[in-house]
Scaffold this motif. Structure first.
Motif, PDB file in Angstrom:
ATOM      1  N   ALA A   1      28.377  30.588 -25.203  1.00 55.73           N
ATOM      2  CA  ALA A   1      29.668  30.330 -24.550  1.00 55.73           C
ATOM      3  C   ALA A   1      30.752  31.201 -25.174  1.00 55.73           C
ATOM      4  CB  ALA A   1      30.036  28.853 -24.669  1.00 55.73           C
TER       5      ALA A   1
ATOM      6  N   HIS B   1      34.266  31.807 -31.587  1.00 52.99           N
ATOM      7  CA  HIS B   1      33.722  31.657 -32.944  1.00 52.99           C
ATOM      8  C   HIS B   1      32.585  32.649 -33.134  1.00 52.99           C
ATOM      9  CE1 HIS B   1      30.243  29.323 -31.391  1.00 52.99           C
ATOM     10  NE2 HIS B   1      31.120  28.878 -30.515  1.00 52.99           N
TER      11      HIS B   1
ATOM     12  N   ASP C   1      39.935  26.747 -21.847  1.00 54.08           N
ATOM     13  CA  ASP C   1      40.329  27.456 -23.066  1.00 54.08           C
ATOM     14  C   ASP C   1      39.153  27.469 -24.042  1.00 54.08           C
ATOM     15  OD1 ASP C   1      42.768  27.645 -21.841  1.00 54.08           O
ATOM     16  OD2 ASP C   1      43.778  26.203 -23.149  1.00 54.08           O
TER      17      ASP C   1
ATOM     18  N   LYS D   1      28.870  20.765 -33.848  1.00 51.06           N
ATOM     19  CA  LYS D   1      28.429  20.461 -35.206  1.00 51.06           C
ATOM     20  C   LYS D   1      27.939  21.741 -35.852  1.00 51.06           C
ATOM     21  CE  LYS D   1      25.735  17.161 -37.798  1.00 51.06           C
ATOM     22  NZ  LYS D   1      24.863  16.008 -37.752  1.00 51.06           N
TER      23      LYS D   1
ATOM     24  N   ARG E   1      27.325  24.427 -21.598  1.00 48.04           N
ATOM     25  CA  ARG E   1      28.056  23.839 -22.726  1.00 48.04           C
ATOM     26  C   ARG E   1      29.204  22.997 -22.150  1.00 48.04           C
ATOM     27  NH1 ARG E   1      24.170  25.841 -24.651  1.00 48.04           N
ATOM     28  NH2 ARG E   1      23.979  27.227 -26.460  1.00 48.04           N
ATOM     29  N   ASP E   2      29.750  22.101 -22.985  1.00 47.88           N
ATOM     30  CA  ASP E   2      30.838  21.214 -22.542  1.00 47.88           C
ATOM     31  C   ASP E   2      32.206  21.845 -22.826  1.00 47.88           C
ATOM     32  OD1 ASP E   2      29.117  19.076 -21.804  1.00 47.88           O
ATOM     33  OD2 ASP E   2      28.868  18.589 -23.925  1.00 47.88           O
TER      34      ASP E   2
ATOM     35  N   GLY F   1      25.984  24.470 -37.427  1.00 46.71           N
ATOM     36  CA  GLY F   1      24.540  24.685 -37.528  1.00 46.71           C
ATOM     37  C   GLY F   1      23.751  24.117 -36.355  1.00 46.71           C
TER      38      GLY F   1
ATOM     39  N   VAL G   1      37.261  28.609 -27.652  1.00 49.49           N
ATOM     40  CA  VAL G   1      37.343  29.077 -29.036  1.00 49.49           C
ATOM     41  C   VAL G   1      36.356  30.242 -29.186  1.00 49.49           C
ATOM     42  CG1 VAL G   1      36.920  28.479 -31.461  1.00 49.49           C
ATOM     43  CG2 VAL G   1      37.918  26.778 -29.903  1.00 49.49           C
TER      44      VAL G   1
ATOM     45  N   THR H   1      36.703  21.438 -21.828  1.00 51.65           N
ATOM     46  CA  THR H   1      37.778  20.589 -21.307  1.00 51.65           C
ATOM     47  C   THR H   1      38.444  21.291 -20.131  1.00 51.65           C
ATOM     48  OG1 THR H   1      38.172  19.770 -23.539  1.00 51.65           O
ATOM     49  CG2 THR H   1      39.976  19.490 -21.945  1.00 51.65           C
TER      50      THR H   1
ATOM     51  N   ASN I   1      24.576  23.615 -29.059  1.00 58.35           N
ATOM     52  CA  ASN I   1      24.743  22.725 -27.915  1.00 58.35           C
ATOM     53  C   ASN I   1      24.616  21.258 -28.321  1.00 58.35           C
ATOM     54  OD1 ASN I   1      25.185  22.005 -25.280  1.00 58.35           O
ATOM     55  ND2 ASN I   1      23.092  22.435 -24.591  1.00 58.35           N
TER      56      ASN I   1
END
Ligand code: FAD
Length: 280
Positions: A120, A107, A103, A262, A82-83, A264, A105, A85, A267
């Motif tokens: 991720a 979810h 960092d 996005k 996954r991408d 739903g 998230v 930062t 990746n």
């Protein structure tokens, strides 16, 4: 308002978690370290790395490798990437180990942002010192513009790390206005006092209902000498981009709108246009 581009030599770096810091209920900082990080560079505010995660079945992290002919991708193992930062890199010059902060998230993991979980966020929720990852890239950096009198930064939680980098990398002469579109006021804990001094921030809480982001962007006064960067959930940014690009006619040199995920979609390919009806 050009943003200079720098190419980096491609690398896949095997690293280990050295620390895990809970930043807010929904965000966790994972610090990784390892000799492979030597030479790591990411000078652009919206640079990203590809993070390769362990296969939850086997615990093995499979990632591409570099060969004389380029990049070789194993075909006989599960690759999960996954991408993210690169929030901060410390070269470890004074005898210390190089370290990189990422960092995440959280979810769909119960404690943070609601919605579906993914590999991720699930990994970050349970990460502990010693766990292994592979970091690919960044392939290149796109620097902050040097000549913007004003910057308008629009971000959700996934883009808060990049937002922080924008604040560090813009020249001190650039005045910064930000719209931060987050789940609830817990996310405010991510933003430091110093960052609050640097930017004039409007907070939007998604729990208060839909449509606020577009409304807030429509209420901005956008001078000719402003650079605008927006990143977050791709569908939420479509009306924002349409307004900025087409109603206001802001050209691409002054505007970047990036879908970081996005709803739903697993990746998301962030190179695909966020607005399929307008691939420009
Ligand atoms: C250039 C770039 C930089 C990024 N930087 C960061 C960063 O620094 N930190 C960070 O946390 N993310 C960042 N992201 C976003 C991150 O890559 C995505 O959120 C990614 O989908 C997370 O992978 P996952 O395995 O957790 O979920 P996936 O397996 O990709 O998706 C599973 C499900 O979870 C949903 N989902 C994904 N992300 C979220 C979310 N944030 N909130 C609610 N639901 C979600 C998807 O819609 C899908 O339904 C960045 C993305 C890009 C393109």
């Amino acid at each position: 308002m050009e943003r200079e581009r720098i190419r980096h030599e491609m690398a896949f770096r095997r690293v280990r978690v050295s620390a895990r810091t809970q930043l807010t209920p929904a965000m966790v900082r994972i610090t990784v370290t390892g000799a492979d990080l030597a030479g790591f560079a990411a000078e652009g505010p919206s640079d990203h790395v590809k993070v390769y995660f362990p296969d939850p079945e086997t615990g093995v992290v499979t990632a591409p490798s570099l060969t004389a002919d380029g990049v070789s991708r194993p075909t006989d193992a599960v690759i999960i990437s996954r991408d993210f930062t690169p929030r901060a890199f410390r070269a470890g010059d004074e005898g210390g180990q190089p370290e990189l902060d990422l960092d995440f998230v959280l979810h769909g993991t119960g404690g943070g942002v609601t919605g579906a979980a993914g590999p991720a966020s699930a990994w970050a929720a349970g990460a502990k010192p010693g766990d292994e990852l592979v970091i690919g890239g960044p392939r290149g950096s796109k620097l902050a513009p040097r000549d913007a009198a004003r910057a308008i930064l629009i971000a959700d939680e996934t883009a808060l790390p990049a937002f922080s980098r924008w604040l560090e990398l813009l020249p001190a002469s650039t005045r910064v206005t930000a719209i931060l579109d987050v789940e609830d006021d817990d996310a405010e804990g991510y933003v430091t006092e110093e960052q609050r001094q640097r930017a004039s921030i409007e907070w939007l809480y998604r729990i208060d209902g839909p449509g606020q982001l577009e409304e807030a962007v429509r209420s901005l006064s956008i001078p000719e000498d402003a650079y605008i960067w927006a990143a977050g959930e791709a569908a939420a940014l479509v009306p924002v981009r349409r307004y900025l690009r087409h109603e206001l006619g802001i050209d691409r040199e002054r505007l970047a709108v990036e879908g970081y995920w996005k709803r739903g979609v697993t990746n998301l390919d962030h190179h695909a246009p966020i607005d399929p009806t307008d691939p420009d």
